[in-house]
Design an enzyme around this catalytic site. Structure first.
Site, PDB file in Angstrom:
ATOM      1  N   GLY A 170       4.210 -12.240   0.300  1.00  0.00           N
ATOM      2  CA  GLY A 170       3.640 -12.168   1.646  1.00  0.00           C
ATOM      3  C   GLY A 170       2.184 -11.724   1.606  1.00  0.00           C
ATOM      4  O   GLY A 170       1.745 -10.957   2.461  1.00  0.00           O
ATOM      5  N   TYR A 208      16.284  -3.749  12.346  1.00  0.00           N
ATOM      6  CA  TYR A 208      15.137  -3.827  11.422  1.00  0.00           C
ATOM      7  C   TYR A 208      15.023  -2.516  10.643  1.00  0.00           C
ATOM      8  O   TYR A 208      14.821  -2.512   9.424  1.00  0.00           O
ATOM      9  CB  TYR A 208      13.872  -4.109  12.226  1.00  0.00           C
ATOM     10  CG  TYR A 208      12.575  -3.913  11.461  1.00  0.00           C
ATOM     11  CD1 TYR A 208      12.142  -4.868  10.536  1.00  0.00           C
ATOM     12  CD2 TYR A 208      11.781  -2.783  11.662  1.00  0.00           C
ATOM     13  CE1 TYR A 208      10.953  -4.689   9.841  1.00  0.00           C
ATOM     14  CE2 TYR A 208      10.598  -2.604  10.972  1.00  0.00           C
ATOM     15  CZ  TYR A 208      10.189  -3.553  10.061  1.00  0.00           C
ATOM     16  OH  TYR A 208       9.014  -3.385   9.362  1.00  0.00           O
ATOM     17  N   LYS A 251      15.041  -1.607   6.500  1.00  0.00           N
ATOM     18  CA  LYS A 251      13.995  -0.844   5.795  1.00  0.00           C
ATOM     19  C   LYS A 251      14.586   0.422   5.159  1.00  0.00           C
ATOM     20  O   LYS A 251      14.099   0.900   4.138  1.00  0.00           O
ATOM     21  CB  LYS A 251      12.850  -0.523   6.751  1.00  0.00           C
ATOM     22  CG  LYS A 251      12.074  -1.765   7.201  1.00  0.00           C
ATOM     23  CD  LYS A 251      11.436  -2.473   6.006  1.00  0.00           C
ATOM     24  CE  LYS A 251      10.577  -3.659   6.398  1.00  0.00           C
ATOM     25  NZ  LYS A 251       9.928  -4.311   5.249  1.00  0.00           N
ATOM     26  N   ILE A 280       0.704  -0.331  11.826  1.00  0.00           N
ATOM     27  CA  ILE A 280      -0.427  -0.928  11.119  1.00  0.00           C
ATOM     28  C   ILE A 280      -0.859  -2.164  11.907  1.00  0.00           C
ATOM     29  O   ILE A 280      -0.021  -2.964  12.333  1.00  0.00           O
ATOM     30  CB  ILE A 280      -0.033  -1.338   9.673  1.00  0.00           C
ATOM     31  CG1 ILE A 280       0.607  -0.165   8.916  1.00  0.00           C
ATOM     32  CG2 ILE A 280      -1.250  -1.882   8.930  1.00  0.00           C
ATOM     33  CD1 ILE A 280      -0.265   1.051   8.712  1.00  0.00           C
TER      34      ILE A 280
HETATM   35  P1  NAD Z   1       2.694 -10.147   8.526  1.00  0.00           P
HETATM   36  O1  NAD Z   1       3.498 -10.931   9.482  1.00  0.00           O
HETATM   37  O2  NAD Z   1       1.235 -10.398   8.442  1.00  0.00           O
HETATM   38  O3  NAD Z   1       3.291 -10.265   7.057  1.00  0.00           O
HETATM   39  C1  NAD Z   1       4.614 -10.676   6.781  1.00  0.00           C
HETATM   40  C2  NAD Z   1       4.571 -11.525   5.546  1.00  0.00           C
HETATM   41  O4  NAD Z   1       5.907 -11.859   5.147  1.00  0.00           O
HETATM   42  C3  NAD Z   1       3.823 -12.827   5.798  1.00  0.00           C
HETATM   43  O5  NAD Z   1       2.885 -12.998   4.765  1.00  0.00           O
HETATM   44  C4  NAD Z   1       4.912 -13.889   5.731  1.00  0.00           C
HETATM   45  O6  NAD Z   1       4.452 -15.089   5.180  1.00  0.00           O
HETATM   46  C5  NAD Z   1       5.927 -13.236   4.834  1.00  0.00           C
HETATM   47  N1  NAD Z   1       7.264 -13.798   5.086  1.00  0.00           N
HETATM   48  C6  NAD Z   1       7.970 -13.769   6.235  1.00  0.00           C
HETATM   49  N2  NAD Z   1       9.135 -14.403   6.070  1.00  0.00           N
HETATM   50  C7  NAD Z   1       9.175 -14.834   4.784  1.00  0.00           C
HETATM   51  C8  NAD Z   1      10.111 -15.556   4.005  1.00  0.00           C
HETATM   52  N3  NAD Z   1      11.300 -15.963   4.492  1.00  0.00           N
HETATM   53  N4  NAD Z   1       9.795 -15.835   2.715  1.00  0.00           N
HETATM   54  C9  NAD Z   1       8.630 -15.446   2.206  1.00  0.00           C
HETATM   55  N5  NAD Z   1       7.700 -14.750   2.877  1.00  0.00           N
HETATM   56  C10 NAD Z   1       7.979 -14.451   4.160  1.00  0.00           C
HETATM   57  O7  NAD Z   1       2.961  -8.623   8.927  1.00  0.00           O
HETATM   58  P2  NAD Z   1       2.689  -7.266   8.120  1.00  0.00           P
HETATM   59  O8  NAD Z   1       2.592  -6.218   9.142  1.00  0.00           O
HETATM   60  O9  NAD Z   1       1.580  -7.440   7.142  1.00  0.00           O
HETATM   61  O10 NAD Z   1       4.070  -7.058   7.339  1.00  0.00           O
HETATM   62  C11 NAD Z   1       4.157  -6.939   5.934  1.00  0.00           C
HETATM   63  C12 NAD Z   1       5.329  -6.027   5.583  1.00  0.00           C
HETATM   64  O11 NAD Z   1       5.057  -4.716   6.079  1.00  0.00           O
HETATM   65  C13 NAD Z   1       6.664  -6.430   6.187  1.00  0.00           C
HETATM   66  O12 NAD Z   1       7.698  -6.222   5.226  1.00  0.00           O
HETATM   67  C14 NAD Z   1       6.830  -5.478   7.362  1.00  0.00           C
HETATM   68  O13 NAD Z   1       8.170  -5.274   7.691  1.00  0.00           O
HETATM   69  C15 NAD Z   1       6.182  -4.244   6.764  1.00  0.00           C
HETATM   70  N6  NAD Z   1       5.743  -3.235   7.736  1.00  0.00           N
HETATM   71  C16 NAD Z   1       4.783  -3.509   8.653  1.00  0.00           C
HETATM   72  C17 NAD Z   1       4.369  -2.519   9.533  1.00  0.00           C
HETATM   73  C18 NAD Z   1       3.303  -2.748  10.578  1.00  0.00           C
HETATM   74  O14 NAD Z   1       3.085  -1.846  11.424  1.00  0.00           O
HETATM   75  N7  NAD Z   1       2.583  -3.829  10.567  1.00  0.00           N
HETATM   76  C19 NAD Z   1       4.947  -1.235   9.475  1.00  0.00           C
HETATM   77  C20 NAD Z   1       5.941  -0.992   8.514  1.00  0.00           C
HETATM   78  C21 NAD Z   1       6.319  -1.996   7.626  1.00  0.00           C
END
Ligand code: NAD
Length: 254
Positions: free
Chosen positions: A15, A160, A164, A193
């Site tokens: 990702g 969700y 996690k 984030i």
């Molecule tokens: P984002 O949507 O930009 O990133 C998610 C990524 O996961 C994307 O690059 C997407 O292509 C990839 N993805 C989704 N489904 C997929 C699949 N089936 N196969 C392969 N890749 C797949 O959002 P983000 O905020 O950068 O999220 C990245 C990670 O951080 C995630 O695991 C999310 O749960 C976690 N997270 C985010 C936050 C936040 O506040 N943004 C907080 C805690 C955890």
């Protein structure tokens, strides 16, 4: 800038074409790490991120894959090993929330899909990279948990949060399993984030309310999370395994 022993290492970041993953790819590249990123559908984001990484003088490639598919994961790992010559660092970042849905409205299908997206993909990536790391006698794995693993998440995200929490617990068991092989396994647990995750899934009033409760007074950035990943994967974190770093501006202090 010191590279903290990272220069010349080889990383797979899932990702990595958007949001937090992109921030991690760019930070690793800035520290001299060759990188393969995976993406699901963002060709443009993948191309841009690869270009930024290459501007730091490292090798960088993008592979498209749905990481819920075991054959696709195995292909990504073997291609990464071919392109980079091996894998020293796995950052299993890909994942997300499938809408804000309360338990009574949540279908079995969404529950299963969320576990496939977040938990099963993480397990499959770990399983595929571990044999190579064992052969090398070294490796570094960082899994993507969330503040939600600690506090149950915001409205409509209990399922969700459960995924996690599973990732966090898995990282601890895996850390014990792999420590004899000199493979460290740690977690990062971000709070709010600023990425499309919230642009898509969090109503503006809810987001503003959360922002208002952050002691440091701002949303986090992908760079904030990437800093923790650099710490965990470099020689700075050499004595850390089974650890989780919460990156949330002070929202929770355990
Ligand atoms: P984002 O949507 O930009 O990133 C998610 C990524 O996961 C994307 O690059 C997407 O292509 C990839 N993805 C989704 N489904 C997929 C699949 N089936 N196969 C392969 N890749 C797949 O959002 P983000 O905020 O950068 O999220 C990245 C990670 O951080 C995630 O695991 C999310 O749960 C976690 N997270 C985010 C936050 C936040 O506040 N943004 C907080 C805690 C955890």
């Amino acid at each position: 800038m010191s590279d903290y022993g990272l220069r010349g290492q080889r990383a797979l970041v899932t990702g990595g074409a958007s949001g937090i993953g992109r921030g991690i790819v760019e930070a690793l590249a800035a520290h001299g790490v060759d990188v393969v990123l995976t993406y699901l559908s963002s060709d443009a984001g993948a191309r841009e991120t690869v270009a930024v990484a290459q501007s730091h003088g490292v090798k960088a490639y993008a592979l498209q894959a749905d990481l819920t598919d075991e054959a696709a994961v195995n292909h990504v790992v073997s291609e990464t090993q071919r392109l980079l010559g091996g894998i020293d660092i796995l950052v299993a970042n890909a994942g997300g929330i499938l809408g804000r849905i309360g338990t009574l409205d949540l279908t079995r299908e969404i529950w299963d899909n969320a576990f496939a997206l977040n938990v099963t993909s993480t397990f499959l990536c770990c399983k595929a990279v571990i044999p190579g790391m064992m052969t090398q006698g070294s490796g570094n794995i960082v899994l993507m948990s969330s503040q939600a693993a600690f506090d149950g998440g915001g409205v409509g995200s209990a399922y969700y949060a459960a995924t996690k929490g599973a990732i966090l617990t898995y990282s601890r068991g895996l850390a014990k399993e792999l420590a004899p092989h000199h493979i460290r396994v740690n977690c990062v647990a971000p709070g709010l984030i600023d990425t499309r995750f919230h642009d898509i899934n969090t109503p503006p009033d809810m987001r503003a309310a959360v922002r208002g409760r952050i002691p440091l007074g701002r949303e986090g950035t992908p760079t904030d999370v990437a800093g923790a990943v650099i710490y965990l994967t470099s020689e700075l974190g050499a004595y850390l395994t089974g650890e989780t770093i919460i990156i949330n501006g002070g929202q929770t202090m355990y």
